[in-house]
Write an enzyme that holds these catalytic residues in place. Structure first.
Site, PDB file in Angstrom:
ATOM      1  N   ALA A 251       0.805  -1.237   0.000  1.00 37.10           N
ATOM      2  CA  ALA A 251       0.000   0.000   0.000  1.00 37.10           C
ATOM      3  C   ALA A 251       0.833   1.280   0.000  1.00 37.10           C
ATOM      4  CB  ALA A 251      -1.017   0.044   1.143  1.00 37.10           C
ATOM      5  N   ALA A 252       2.150   1.169  -0.136  1.00 38.78           N
ATOM      6  CA  ALA A 252       2.967   2.393  -0.214  1.00 38.78           C
ATOM      7  C   ALA A 252       2.606   3.177  -1.477  1.00 38.78           C
ATOM      8  CB  ALA A 252       4.450   2.041  -0.208  1.00 38.78           C
ATOM      9  N   GLY A 253       2.480   2.464  -2.589  1.00 36.83           N
ATOM     10  CA  GLY A 253       2.099   3.123  -3.852  1.00 36.83           C
ATOM     11  C   GLY A 253       0.701   3.729  -3.747  1.00 36.83           C
ATOM     12  N   ASP A 254      -0.196   3.024  -3.086  1.00 34.12           N
ATOM     13  CA  ASP A 254      -1.572   3.535  -2.926  1.00 34.12           C
ATOM     14  C   ASP A 254      -1.577   4.800  -2.068  1.00 34.12           C
ATOM     15  OD1 ASP A 254      -2.448   1.304  -4.356  1.00 34.12           O
ATOM     16  OD2 ASP A 254      -2.692   0.105  -2.545  1.00 34.12           O
TER      17      ASP A 254
HETATM   18  O1  RIB Z   1      -1.559  -2.205  -3.437  1.00 34.69           O
HETATM   19  C1  RIB Z   1      -1.738  -3.078  -2.358  1.00 34.69           C
HETATM   20  C2  RIB Z   1      -3.018  -3.850  -2.518  1.00 34.69           C
HETATM   21  O2  RIB Z   1      -2.912  -4.675  -3.649  1.00 34.69           O
HETATM   22  C3  RIB Z   1      -3.338  -4.781  -1.380  1.00 34.69           C
HETATM   23  O3  RIB Z   1      -4.062  -4.152  -0.342  1.00 34.69           O
HETATM   24  C4  RIB Z   1      -4.094  -5.913  -2.051  1.00 34.69           C
HETATM   25  O4  RIB Z   1      -5.437  -5.962  -1.718  1.00 34.69           O
HETATM   26  C5  RIB Z   1      -3.879  -5.708  -3.543  1.00 34.69           C
HETATM   27  O5  RIB Z   1      -4.988  -5.251  -4.164  1.00 34.69           O
END
Ligand code: RIB
Length: 302
Positions: A251-254
């Site tokens: 989730a760093a990119g998110d």
């Molecule tokens: O970018 C991370 C996410 O990728 C995770 O939370 C997982 O659910 C996948 O979708």
């Protein structure tokens, strides 16, 4: 004034396992800790990050009737986002991701799309009014492309900036590529789209030019611990990452995308400032395990 952001994307329950190292094919390994379930999904993570940075956030997504994602709604509401457009599928289960993280913080992720893959252009159409009023719409590739195309068409008709995070890596149709204003791939995703491996400064530039030539106005290539390369037709450069001890990069990119969109001013083109803010937010996420659980709030960063 807070930016109005619509995120179209996936909701997954992340089945999370910490391992010392990855098993080789045919090998069995013991693990120290049992499996954890965390809130995840690239769309949901980006929506959480955007909302925690205090942008006015609406999330369009789909879950199953199984209730396994119910715990995430508390997190969505605590972050203050609009959940009116998170639908429930009659036919499919909530999406799930199976994630292992090794001692170095690297991850491997297998995703079962489930209800995410049943989002239709008609579902998006039902959210047209909220898309039309937004400043930005953001999508990733864990939901069907026809739904993304419809959302970006509505956005284009109303002057809303479209942002695509082409993850997981995939090739894309010209139809979708021509609807993108801002693209945010990592090096690997950039290579899958352009066919040009990102190996040095010259190939990074070539990648950016490939996207700019398609009519995309802003290209951000995220480079992990090195930072983020940016390019428009007028300017380009690298904004360095913050160096921290990495526990888990999930989730760093998110987080980067959610924080970036909460700060980016398309008119003022405050690219470096917004990228630096996003790098800082992502540097918090990598210091903890899990996806949504590790995404910072605005107060943490300030
Ligand atoms: O970018 C991370 C996410 O990728 C995770 O939370 C997982 O659910 C996948 O979708």
């Amino acid at each position: 004034m807070a930016q109005k952001v619509v995120i179209l994307g996936s909701t997954n329950v992340d089945r999370f396992l910490t391992v010392e190292r990855y098993a080789k094919p045919g090998e069995t390994l013991h693990v120290e800790e049992g499996q954890h379930n965390y809130g995840g999904g690239k769309g949901a993570n980006q929506a959480i990050a955007t909302a925690r940075m205090q942008a006015e956030t609406t999330f369009i997504s789909k879950v199953g009737q199984d209730g396994i994602a119910d715990f995430m709604f508390e997190g969505f509401e605590a972050a203050g986002m609009n959940t009116d457009y998170i639908l429930k599928s009659d036919s499919a289960d909530t999406g799930q991701a199976f994630i292992t993280v090794d001692a170095e913080g690297h991850n491997m992720i297998y995703v079962y799309g489930g209800a995410n893959m049943t989002i239709t252009p008609e579902d998006v159409e039902a959210a047209a009014s909220v898309i039309q009023e937004a400043d930005y719409i953001v999508a990733q590739l864990e939901v069907p492309v026809p739904a993304i195309i419809r959302a970006f068409e509505i956005a284009r008709e109303h002057g809303v900036t479209t942002i695509l995070n082409p993850a997981p890596a995939s090739t894309l149709s010209k139809e979708l590529l021509t609807l993108i204003d801002v693209i945010i791939p990592n090096e690997f995703e950039a290579e899958i789209l352009s066919g040009i491996p990102v190996e040095d400064d010259a190939s990074m530039k070539q990648n950016a030019e490939y996207f700019l030539d398609l009519g995309i106005q802003v290209v951000l290539i995220t480079l992990g611990e090195r930072g983020t390369y940016y390019a428009t037709k007028d300017t380009s450069g690298l904004v360095e990452a913050y160096q921290v001890k990495v526990v888990d990069t999930t989730a760093a990119g998110d987080t980067f995308i959610g924080a970036f969109v909460s700060r980016f001013d398309r008119n003022a083109m405050n690219l470096e400032e917004a990228i630096d803010f996003a790098n800082k937010a992502a540097s918090y996420t990598v210091q903890k395990s899990g996806a949504q659980i590790s995404i910072p709030w605005l107060d943490d960063i300030q």
